[in-house]
Design a protein around this motif. Structure first.
Motif, PDB file in Angstrom:
ATOM      1  N   LYS A  18      27.251 -34.566  32.858  1.00 19.31           N
ATOM      2  CA  LYS A  18      26.535 -33.282  32.969  1.00 19.31           C
ATOM      3  C   LYS A  18      25.061 -33.434  32.581  1.00 19.31           C
ATOM      4  O   LYS A  18      24.168 -33.066  33.338  1.00 19.31           O
ATOM      5  N   GLY A  19      24.834 -33.976  31.381  1.00 22.22           N
ATOM      6  CA  GLY A  19      23.457 -34.114  30.902  1.00 22.22           C
ATOM      7  C   GLY A  19      22.623 -35.012  31.809  1.00 22.22           C
ATOM      8  O   GLY A  19      21.459 -34.724  32.100  1.00 22.22           O
ATOM      9  N   THR A  20      23.233 -36.097  32.273  1.00 23.16           N
ATOM     10  CA  THR A  20      22.538 -37.046  33.153  1.00 23.16           C
ATOM     11  C   THR A  20      22.119 -36.360  34.452  1.00 23.16           C
ATOM     12  O   THR A  20      20.977 -36.486  34.913  1.00 23.16           O
ATOM     13  N   ARG A  41      23.652 -29.067  18.380  1.00 27.75           N
ATOM     14  CA  ARG A  41      23.204 -30.232  17.598  1.00 27.75           C
ATOM     15  C   ARG A  41      21.861 -29.953  16.914  1.00 27.75           C
ATOM     16  O   ARG A  41      21.602 -30.453  15.825  1.00 27.75           O
ATOM     17  N   MET A  62      36.760 -29.564  18.696  1.00 28.27           N
ATOM     18  CA  MET A  62      37.196 -28.198  19.032  1.00 28.27           C
ATOM     19  C   MET A  62      36.015 -27.337  19.458  1.00 28.27           C
ATOM     20  O   MET A  62      34.866 -27.665  19.155  1.00 28.27           O
ATOM     21  N   ARG A  94      32.812 -22.310  28.204  1.00 32.85           N
ATOM     22  CA  ARG A  94      33.909 -23.259  28.037  1.00 32.85           C
ATOM     23  C   ARG A  94      35.215 -22.547  27.761  1.00 32.85           C
ATOM     24  O   ARG A  94      36.208 -23.199  27.455  1.00 32.85           O
ATOM     25  N   GLN A  98      33.933 -16.716  26.722  1.00 35.30           N
ATOM     26  CA  GLN A  98      32.505 -17.045  26.899  1.00 35.30           C
ATOM     27  C   GLN A  98      32.023 -16.639  28.290  1.00 35.30           C
ATOM     28  O   GLN A  98      30.902 -16.158  28.456  1.00 35.30           O
ATOM     29  N   ARG A 129      27.615 -44.660  25.318  1.00 38.65           N
ATOM     30  CA  ARG A 129      26.441 -43.765  25.395  1.00 38.65           C
ATOM     31  C   ARG A 129      25.513 -43.958  24.189  1.00 38.65           C
ATOM     32  O   ARG A 129      25.954 -44.116  23.062  1.00 38.65           O
ATOM     33  N   TYR A 139      21.175 -42.714  27.537  1.00 40.87           N
ATOM     34  CA  TYR A 139      21.359 -44.075  28.046  1.00 40.87           C
ATOM     35  C   TYR A 139      22.830 -44.467  27.996  1.00 40.87           C
ATOM     36  O   TYR A 139      23.641 -43.777  27.369  1.00 40.87           O
ATOM     37  N   ARG A 169      38.336 -34.058  22.304  1.00 42.73           N
ATOM     38  CA  ARG A 169      37.443 -33.231  23.138  1.00 42.73           C
ATOM     39  C   ARG A 169      38.039 -33.036  24.530  1.00 42.73           C
ATOM     40  O   ARG A 169      37.939 -31.955  25.115  1.00 42.73           O
ATOM     41  N   ALA A 195      31.050 -42.023  41.018  1.00 46.10           N
ATOM     42  CA  ALA A 195      30.055 -42.931  41.610  1.00 46.10           C
ATOM     43  C   ALA A 195      28.851 -43.115  40.670  1.00 46.10           C
ATOM     44  O   ALA A 195      28.821 -42.550  39.577  1.00 46.10           O
TER      45      ALA A 195
HETATM   46  P1  AP5 Z   1      26.311 -37.639  29.889  1.00 45.60           P
HETATM   47  O1  AP5 Z   1      25.435 -37.255  31.006  1.00 45.60           O
HETATM   48  O2  AP5 Z   1      25.740 -37.684  28.522  1.00 45.60           O
HETATM   49  O3  AP5 Z   1      27.670 -36.764  29.933  1.00 45.60           O
HETATM   50  P2  AP5 Z   1      27.936 -35.253  29.537  1.00 45.60           P
HETATM   51  O4  AP5 Z   1      28.908 -34.716  30.530  1.00 45.60           O
HETATM   52  O5  AP5 Z   1      26.671 -34.513  29.325  1.00 45.60           O
HETATM   53  O6  AP5 Z   1      28.714 -35.517  28.174  1.00 45.60           O
HETATM   54  P3  AP5 Z   1      28.803 -34.749  26.799  1.00 45.60           P
HETATM   55  O7  AP5 Z   1      29.578 -35.668  25.905  1.00 45.60           O
HETATM   56  O8  AP5 Z   1      27.475 -34.295  26.339  1.00 45.60           O
HETATM   57  O9  AP5 Z   1      29.728 -33.562  27.132  1.00 45.60           O
HETATM   58  P4  AP5 Z   1      30.571 -32.789  26.133  1.00 45.60           P
HETATM   59  O10 AP5 Z   1      30.990 -31.660  26.989  1.00 45.60           O
HETATM   60  O11 AP5 Z   1      31.656 -33.539  25.477  1.00 45.60           O
HETATM   61  O12 AP5 Z   1      29.565 -32.529  24.930  1.00 45.60           O
HETATM   62  P5  AP5 Z   1      28.626 -31.327  24.542  1.00 45.60           P
HETATM   63  O13 AP5 Z   1      27.416 -31.880  23.935  1.00 45.60           O
HETATM   64  O14 AP5 Z   1      28.496 -30.354  25.645  1.00 45.60           O
HETATM   65  O15 AP5 Z   1      26.925 -39.063  30.264  1.00 45.60           O
HETATM   66  C1  AP5 Z   1      27.782 -39.743  29.379  1.00 45.60           C
HETATM   67  C2  AP5 Z   1      27.486 -41.256  29.416  1.00 45.60           C
HETATM   68  O16 AP5 Z   1      27.825 -41.767  30.701  1.00 45.60           O
HETATM   69  C3  AP5 Z   1      26.005 -41.610  29.208  1.00 45.60           C
HETATM   70  O17 AP5 Z   1      25.930 -42.786  28.490  1.00 45.60           O
HETATM   71  C4  AP5 Z   1      25.459 -41.810  30.627  1.00 45.60           C
HETATM   72  O18 AP5 Z   1      24.392 -42.727  30.671  1.00 45.60           O
HETATM   73  C5  AP5 Z   1      26.679 -42.338  31.359  1.00 45.60           C
HETATM   74  N1  AP5 Z   1      26.737 -41.897  32.744  1.00 45.60           N
HETATM   75  C6  AP5 Z   1      26.437 -40.650  33.235  1.00 45.60           C
HETATM   76  N2  AP5 Z   1      26.644 -40.614  34.565  1.00 45.60           N
HETATM   77  C7  AP5 Z   1      27.087 -41.841  34.923  1.00 45.60           C
HETATM   78  C8  AP5 Z   1      27.489 -42.420  36.163  1.00 45.60           C
HETATM   79  N3  AP5 Z   1      27.477 -41.704  37.297  1.00 45.60           N
HETATM   80  N4  AP5 Z   1      27.904 -43.711  36.161  1.00 45.60           N
HETATM   81  C9  AP5 Z   1      27.950 -44.431  35.001  1.00 45.60           C
HETATM   82  N5  AP5 Z   1      27.582 -43.943  33.800  1.00 45.60           N
HETATM   83  C10 AP5 Z   1      27.157 -42.663  33.760  1.00 45.60           C
HETATM   84  O19 AP5 Z   1      29.525 -30.634  23.407  1.00 45.60           O
HETATM   85  C11 AP5 Z   1      29.778 -31.288  22.175  1.00 45.60           C
HETATM   86  C12 AP5 Z   1      30.601 -30.389  21.271  1.00 45.60           C
HETATM   87  O20 AP5 Z   1      29.871 -29.181  20.979  1.00 45.60           O
HETATM   88  C13 AP5 Z   1      31.932 -29.892  21.842  1.00 45.60           C
HETATM   89  O21 AP5 Z   1      32.968 -30.821  21.618  1.00 45.60           O
HETATM   90  C14 AP5 Z   1      32.132 -28.583  21.059  1.00 45.60           C
HETATM   91  O22 AP5 Z   1      32.618 -28.833  19.757  1.00 45.60           O
HETATM   92  C15 AP5 Z   1      30.713 -28.049  20.955  1.00 45.60           C
HETATM   93  N6  AP5 Z   1      30.368 -27.153  22.068  1.00 45.60           N
HETATM   94  C16 AP5 Z   1      29.513 -27.412  23.100  1.00 45.60           C
HETATM   95  N7  AP5 Z   1      29.449 -26.372  23.949  1.00 45.60           N
HETATM   96  C17 AP5 Z   1      30.276 -25.429  23.444  1.00 45.60           C
HETATM   97  C18 AP5 Z   1      30.658 -24.125  23.877  1.00 45.60           C
HETATM   98  N8  AP5 Z   1      30.200 -23.584  25.015  1.00 45.60           N
HETATM   99  N9  AP5 Z   1      31.545 -23.437  23.122  1.00 45.60           N
HETATM  100  C19 AP5 Z   1      32.042 -23.955  21.966  1.00 45.60           C
HETATM  101  N10 AP5 Z   1      31.720 -25.173  21.507  1.00 45.60           N
HETATM  102  C20 AP5 Z   1      30.858 -25.913  22.233  1.00 45.60           C
END
Ligand code: AP5
Length: 222
Positions: A18-20, A41, A62, A94, A98, A129, A139, A169, A195
Motif C-alpha cells: 500500500k505505502g509503496t 506512528r 490489533m 479497516r 470506521q 522491509r 525500502y 496483523r 508482481a
Molecule cells: P509496503 O508498501 O510498506 O506495504 P504496506 O501495505 O504499506 O504495509 P504495512 O505493513 O504498512 O501495512 P499494515 O496494514 O500492516 O500497516 P499499517 O502501518 O497500516 O511494502 C512492504 C514491503 O514490501 C516493503 O519493504 C516494500 O519495499 C516491499 N514491496 C512493496 N511492493 C513490492 C513489490 N511489488 N514487490 C516486492 N516488494 C515489494 O498499520 C500498522 C498498525 O497500526 C496496525 O496493525 C494497527 O494496529 C494500526 N492501525 C493502522 N490503521 C488502523 C486503523 N484504520 N484502525 C485501527 N488500527 C489501525
C-alpha cells in the motif's frame, strides 16, 4: 472551476504494498497521501496519551480503538490540502464502524483499490522491509535496496515487523476485510499485487484515467 479532485482508498493485507504504491500514485497524480498507520506512528513517536495507548494495540497486531483512529483520520481528510488536491487514504477504513463513520459524513472514494498478495510473499516483504527515518521512504533489503551506503547505514525496522507479529496483523486483516469491502462493493478495483512494484503501479495507473474522465463528464453535466 474544475472537477472535484480524485479520492482513492487503498487496502490490502499487511505489507501488500500500500505505502509503496501510494508513493508512486502521489508522485504522478499529486494526491495527498494519508496513512492511518503513519499517523498512529507519529503519535507513538511524540509520546502522546493516544500514542501510548495505540502502541499497546499495534504491538499485538490489533486494531487501535475507534475513539483514537476515527477522529484522527477525519481531521486529516478535512484539511484544506486534501480537500483541494484530492486524497489517497491508506489503511483506513479497516472495520465496518470506521467505514460507517465516513459514510455518515458523506465521505466516499471514487475508487477502492484492493491489493491482493500471497501470504508467503507478505511475510518475506515484512521481514525485509526497512524505512529511511530522514525521507520516510520505504525500502526492502532484497526488492528495493537503499540507493547508497549512507542510506543503508541509517534505515530502521518497524517495531511490528517480525514474522510473529505479522501473523497477528494478518489475522486481524482477515477478520475485518469482508465487512469493509461490503460498503464499497461498486467501487472496488482488485489488483494482483504479486508482481514488481512497477508492474503493480502500471495496473493502477491504467485504471485511473477512466475514473478521471467519468468525474469530468459528471461535472460537465451539472
Ligand atoms: P509496503 O508498501 O510498506 O506495504 P504496506 O501495505 O504499506 O504495509 P504495512 O505493513 O504498512 O501495512 P499494515 O496494514 O500492516 O500497516 P499499517 O502501518 O497500516 O511494502 C512492504 C514491503 O514490501 C516493503 O519493504 C516494500 O519495499 C516491499 N514491496 C512493496 N511492493 C513490492 C513489490 N511489488 N514487490 C516486492 N516488494 C515489494 O498499520 C500498522 C498498525 O497500526 C496496525 O496493525 C494497527 O494496529 C494500526 N492501525 C493502522 N490503521 C488502523 C486503523 N484504520 N484502525 C485501527 N488500527 C489501525
Amino acid at each position: 472551476l474544475r472537477p472535484e479532485p480524485l479520492k482513492i482508498m487503498i487496502s490490502g493485507a499487511p505489507a501488500s504494498g500500500k505505502g509503496t504504491q501510494c508513493e508512486l500514485i502521489k508522485k504522478k497524480y499529486g494526491l495527498v497521501h494519508i496513512s492511518a498507520g503513519d499517523l498512529l506512528r507519529a503519535e507513538v513517536a511524540a509520546g502522546t496519551e493516544n500514542g501510548k495507548r495505540a502502541k499497546d494495540y499495534m504491538e499485538k497486531g490489533m486494531l487501535v480503538p475507534d475513539e483514537i483512529v476515527v477522529m484522527m483520520v477525519k481531521e486529516r481528510l478535512l484539511k484544506p490540502d486534501a480537500q483541494e488536491n484530492g486524497w489517497l487514504l491508506d489503511g483506513y477504513p479497516r472495520s465496518l464502524s470506521q467505514a460507517t463513520a465516513l459514510e455518515d459524513l458523506g465521505i466516499r472514494p471514487d475508487l477502492f483499490i484492493l491489493l491482493d498478495v500471497s501470504e508467503d510473499a507478505l511475510i518475506e516483504r515484512v521481514v525485509g522491509r526497512r524505512l529511511d527515518p530522514v525521507t520516510g521512504k520505504i525500502y526492502h533489503l532484497k526488492y528495493a535496496p537503499p540507493e547508497s551506503e549512507e542510506i543503508a547505514a541509517r534505515v530502521t525496522q518497524r517495531f511490528d515487523d517480525t514474522e510473529e507479529k505479522v501473523k497477528l496483523r494478518l489475522q486481524t486483516h482477515h477478520q475485518n476485510v469482508e465487512a469493509v469491502l461490503s460498503v464499497y462493493k461498486d467501487l472496488i478495483c482488485k489488483i494482483d499485487g504479486n508482481a514488481s512494484k512497477e508492474d503493480v503501479f502500471a495496473k493502477i495507473d491504467g485504471a485511473l484515467p477512466s475514473i478521471l474522465e467519468q468525474k469530468s463528464d459528471q461535472w460537465q453535466l451539472r
